[in-house]
Scaffold this motif. Sequence first.
Motif, mmCIF file in Angstrom:
data_model
loop_
_atom_site.group_PDB
_atom_site.id
_atom_site.type_symbol
_atom_site.label_atom_id
_atom_site.label_comp_id
_atom_site.label_asym_id
_atom_site.label_seq_id
_atom_site.Cartn_x
_atom_site.Cartn_y
_atom_site.Cartn_z
ATOM 1 N N PHE A 1 40.923 31.543 38.997
ATOM 2 C CA PHE A 1 41.416 32.863 39.378
ATOM 3 C C PHE A 1 42.411 33.372 38.350
ATOM 4 C CE2 PHE A 1 40.082 31.979 43.835
ATOM 5 C CZ PHE A 1 39.289 33.099 43.960
ATOM 6 N N LEU A 2 43.318 32.460 37.959
ATOM 7 C CA LEU A 2 44.360 32.826 36.996
ATOM 8 C C LEU A 2 43.730 33.339 35.715
ATOM 9 C CD1 LEU A 2 47.514 32.350 37.004
ATOM 10 C CD2 LEU A 2 47.026 30.565 35.367
ATOM 11 N N LEU A 3 42.694 32.627 35.262
ATOM 12 C CA LEU A 3 42.058 33.012 34.002
ATOM 13 C C LEU A 3 41.471 34.399 34.097
ATOM 14 C CD1 LEU A 3 40.190 29.999 32.457
ATOM 15 C CD2 LEU A 3 42.161 31.203 31.630
ATOM 16 N N PHE A 4 40.754 34.682 35.197
ATOM 17 C CA PHE A 4 40.092 35.982 35.133
ATOM 18 C C PHE A 4 40.961 37.112 35.642
ATOM 19 C CE2 PHE A 4 38.128 35.102 39.336
ATOM 20 C CZ PHE A 4 38.238 36.343 39.931
ATOM 21 N N VAL A 5 42.146 36.778 36.197
ATOM 22 C CA VAL A 5 43.095 37.859 36.480
ATOM 23 C C VAL A 5 43.920 38.169 35.229
ATOM 24 C CG1 VAL A 5 45.120 38.467 37.819
ATOM 25 C CG2 VAL A 5 43.166 37.456 38.942
ATOM 26 N N CYS A 6 44.307 37.099 34.502
ATOM 27 C CA CYS A 6 45.210 37.308 33.353
ATOM 28 C C CYS A 6 44.479 37.798 32.110
ATOM 29 C CB CYS A 6 45.935 36.024 33.018
ATOM 30 S SG CYS A 6 47.088 35.538 34.279
ATOM 31 N N PHE A 7 43.313 37.240 31.846
ATOM 32 C CA PHE A 7 42.612 37.605 30.612
ATOM 33 C C PHE A 7 41.265 38.242 30.944
ATOM 34 C CE2 PHE A 7 44.886 33.600 29.961
ATOM 35 C CZ PHE A 7 45.816 34.004 29.037
ATOM 36 N N ARG B 1 39.963 47.478 38.170
ATOM 37 C CA ARG B 1 39.614 46.057 38.249
ATOM 38 C C ARG B 1 38.950 45.659 36.941
ATOM 39 N NH1 ARG B 1 41.901 44.133 42.356
ATOM 40 N NH2 ARG B 1 41.443 44.806 44.458
ATOM 41 N N PRO B 2 39.138 44.429 36.533
ATOM 42 C CA PRO B 2 38.414 43.971 35.331
ATOM 43 C C PRO B 2 36.903 44.024 35.566
ATOM 44 C CG PRO B 2 39.533 42.160 36.442
ATOM 45 C CD PRO B 2 40.012 43.405 37.070
ATOM 46 N N PRO B 3 36.127 44.146 34.509
ATOM 47 C CA PRO B 3 34.677 44.226 34.679
ATOM 48 C C PRO B 3 34.146 42.951 35.318
ATOM 49 C CG PRO B 3 35.255 43.910 32.380
ATOM 50 C CD PRO B 3 36.515 44.216 33.108
ATOM 51 N N HIS B 4 33.128 43.109 36.120
ATOM 52 C CA HIS B 4 32.484 41.985 36.823
ATOM 53 C C HIS B 4 33.466 41.227 37.703
ATOM 54 C CE1 HIS B 4 29.187 42.939 34.370
ATOM 55 N NE2 HIS B 4 29.624 42.383 33.268
ATOM 56 N N MET C 1 33.750 31.615 34.034
ATOM 57 C CA MET C 1 34.426 32.805 33.533
ATOM 58 C C MET C 1 33.494 33.707 32.737
ATOM 59 S SD MET C 1 37.524 32.758 34.390
ATOM 60 C CE MET C 1 36.832 32.183 35.895
ATOM 61 N N GLY C 2 32.447 33.106 32.201
ATOM 62 C CA GLY C 2 31.685 33.795 31.174
ATOM 63 C C GLY C 2 30.644 34.753 31.686
#
Lengths: 704, 460
Positions: free
Chosen positions: B19-25, B86-89, B158-159
């Motif tokens: 979660f942290l990864l796709f919220v932060c980056f 929101r970030p994409p995807h 993440m990818g």
Amino acid sequence: MPADEQGETTQQEKRPRSRLIVRLAAFLVAHSILVSVLCCIAGLISFLLLPVLAKNTYVSENALMPGSANSMFSSQDVQKANRFADDIINGGDAKASGIEIARFIHQHMVDVGAESYYHKFHPRANNFQPLHFFSSITNNLEMQDNCSSTSFGLNSVGIIRAPRGDGKEAIVLVTPYNSQKITKTEAFSLGMAFSVFSLLSQVTWLAKDIVWLAADSQYGEYAAVDSWLKDYYNPAFLSDTGNIGANACYEENNHHLDVIKVEGPKCNVYKRAGTMAAALVIKVMDKHEMEERDSVTIYAEASNGQMPNLDLINIVHYLAVHRQSLRVRIGSMSYFLKAAWLKFFGEMLQQIGIFSKHMNPKWKIDITSADYVDGTATLASSVYYQALGVPTGSHGAFRDYQVDAITLEFSPRSSLNNENVRYSFLLRGGRLIEGVIRSVNNLLEKFHQSFFLYLLTAPHKFVSVGVYMIPFALLIAPLPIVAAALFSDNGNSDAKEIISGSWKWLRAAKVVFMIHLWAIIVSLLPYLLFQLPLSTAIKLTSVWAALAICTLQMVYLILGTCSYHCGWKLLKSVMIAAASIGLSLMSIINFSTAQIGAMLIVPMCLLVQPVRKETQAGIVLKVLSVTCNLALALVGFPPVALSIMKGMFEDSGSVGISAFWEWTQILWTWNSATYLYLLWIHLPCWVLCLHIFLYPCTRRSSKA
Amino acid sequence: MAGIRGYWILAAAAIAFRFLLFVCFPKDLHLGSRPEVATPLTSLRRLAEGYWLKQASMSPYSGSMYHGSPLLLSLLGPLTKRVEGRPPHFYCSLVFVIVDFVAAILIRATGKKLMFSRYKSLQVLDLLKPVDASGVVDSGDFASLVYLWNPLSIVTCMGSSTSPIDNLVVIMAIYGACSRISSLAAFGWVFATHLSLYPAILIVPIILLLGYGLDAPPSKLFLLKNSSAVSFGASSENKVKSGASRPTGNSIQNFSWTRVLHFMLWSFVWMCYVLFLCSISLKELGGLSEMFKKTYGFILTVEDLSPNIGVLWYFFAEVFVFFRNFFLIVFHVNILFMILPLAIRLKHRPCFLAFVYIAISSMLKSYPSVGDSALYLGLLALFSNELADMQFSFFLFCGYIGVSLLSPVMHNLWIWRGTGNANFYFATGLAYACLQSVLVVESVSSMLKHDRTLTKMVEA
């Protein structure tokens, strides 16, 4: 298939015979000490031999045909250049305003029939983007953030459309000048570029568009060229809903440009001209001491040790030496020119060469001592500037877009105030630029024939990747062998370990992993430090070091006793494996960094031993090994290593904490991969070496 | 047998890390455009394109963009829409995190079952003490943690690629077979085959699992034990023991046809169901024939030659056109060749057989990605007790780290810097294939060695 092999392995236990490759590996591992000593020495010696092994350069691409046409650059053009430079110097004195010069250049560009426009840019704040070299997509949104700031630079750009081209390719000329305080040399570089530009606007043979970028370098040459290139490659779409900021920026742009009171319409509309085949950055240096000939210095190193195609340097060298009789120089390190040991080594090589000629006239190792010293000094500068990973000029900005570019720095044989000197100097320089452009104009494809990975030992001598990889490979070859030897050795001796089987190394791997994680955190700390209200370099460095030590303590707390219960041999073997992966990775990203790093790390990794280890060897050996370890640990400590390098390579290098901070700051503001190498591979390796050095050999120390 | 301490904390930390990864980056990583992570079959960008085409009432397969299942389009398609702020995807990533978590839980449950069966069979063989003296890891917890914390599976999650879902259905099939739920096994197998074709070969281990039960030492060991027990059976206590062990030994021998028949029936039902759903979703948009051509046909004929971490793209870019069909057959039969010998040699360890099949197919498949490695590395950890003596483990570990770091650097050198060429990148692909084959060979041989030591212990 694996099932079939299984049948064989059952019999393997009875028969001692095994596959050849396994036997070879076992042989190497068994004699690991001898092999590693031999390989290391061979690696170092063959690295010193690189100037001997250098080959002469040659123009590889046939289409270039340098010097096949007569030069059209005449004395009239020289007069034009002269007049242009004088006008700028006089105008600059009168008004001292940056916009005036841009306007003057713009006017002249329009007069020779070129399309011209102003490009306005804002100086970019130094961002911390450690993985920049790796990411391919440059964001064009971030640079529009600081639109509101009043500071801006103004490039003037002119484009000649080629009469014989389809407008899909272009050659770029760049002349950086400081609009706030223009110097005489900058005025002459502008004049030289203008005379070539006006000549090219009349010729019929042009097949590629010519772009002349007069870059406003008041915020640095690189920033001006880089922002122009960024706009060239990332078109801003005004219709986009997200880019309201961009619209505002453009309006403001117009507002500022109103000050100039531009004559023609559309002179701030960004125009483009095809993909760039090559770019030349032109600079003029004034000299006061007398010399025999005019000279041109070539700077080629771009970010992360990338070099332009060797053919570009080849044609410049060929035209300069054989057509214009200019002297061509590339940077060299004065320390090596004076070093006595190098002279001695050169003499020895010379003797060996003479001797080998007696033995067999076909062996050609004839290099004179002076040549060798020169070659080494040039090679050292080539390696050093590649290893820094910081471009040596504004040509570096082009390499990020895969455009081959070099900086040509012309310097006259004596002062430019002399009328005759100035005339011949401008004539030669103009002809050289014209010749290079004409040559590149002949290209049918992108530069691809010649080398991209090379080191220069003289303007006409190079060492290609196939040769310079050999010393490096020899240097790091001991690492996997010693790692395997330590690993298997440990497996035999400590059979009664707690974890069974072959997974014992997991504990050591955990320690190594945690230390590397710590190093990654330390490398990201400067990002936080810049949020703090600290000003001086010494304060920043000490806060950085304190934070690093605190986090290291935390890492040790997390690891607990585990860090001292995994066996030092296993730990050393895992550390060496990590170092060899890191070094081989770095050798691909930036060879020179890896080479210098390997020379520091490899001996340190191979020699390190716990100080409390009990050995059968005599006291002399023990003292020797301890002093070796201590000395290597001292040299390997990154700040010390940096200051030694600085002392050796840079002539006017100040050494101290603040110098160290500035050094690191340069590395990471230029997004150099060297910074990552230093903190992700070198630093954890050094910490682990210290850890092993202080490792308590519990069982044996209790006996002792 | 106690589980790993703090399992739930570690698992929750892995989920939180994702979660942290796709919220932060959200934008910085660009993992979705990496060839190592997203293949033409699993790329979410392509799925979004297919969904858009379908919304515009065109065939989602037109334009050779999308090559996945139409069911994924209906499931994930609505989630690919861009949401402001929101970030994409964003929602897709949420789904993938949950999918990863479910897969890890299923691996854990499978591991518990395997541990229990191992414990039982060792008890029957009287080997519990000598074998377990060296210490036992709870393989279920360990494997699920390996799956959750594997950098490759984090990167896949993440990818924005759909491989987590492919992995989940494969794990579902194995779990269903291990817990002998025919319907779940059939569901997993049919969907896995539908999504990526290669799991079709898993039918062999699934049938073995359903028929013979979970992994156990070779059946002749039980016979040996029984016979020795009978021969020494004068004393009364031995009699009791042999009486207790005999039914177990017999149950291992028996092949329960009813379960396999159930599995077949269920697979047929699920297959019809999948085809029915597909035909509904593709009605008037090309139909099933186009779907087969654009999914299975695309996989089998290796149409897309863009670089990936496998070895086929380079080969088929070089091969002469008139040899192409021949080599296509050769490469695909390569996988099929392995099936029978391995099945004969490892029939007493069907779960391990499934791991070997997955590893081999991910080595030789036409569009491999790191998501496949994440799956088989997770399954490998299920056998951590049996493979404790595996050779070259350190070498393999270093090799995996080295290759996974080298591959993006080589790609960068070739595509973006222009100083390298395709051979640079292909070299890492070759090294990766070599590593995988060493892994398979070593794991199989150490598993067989483990069986041999058990035999020696029983004989002694």
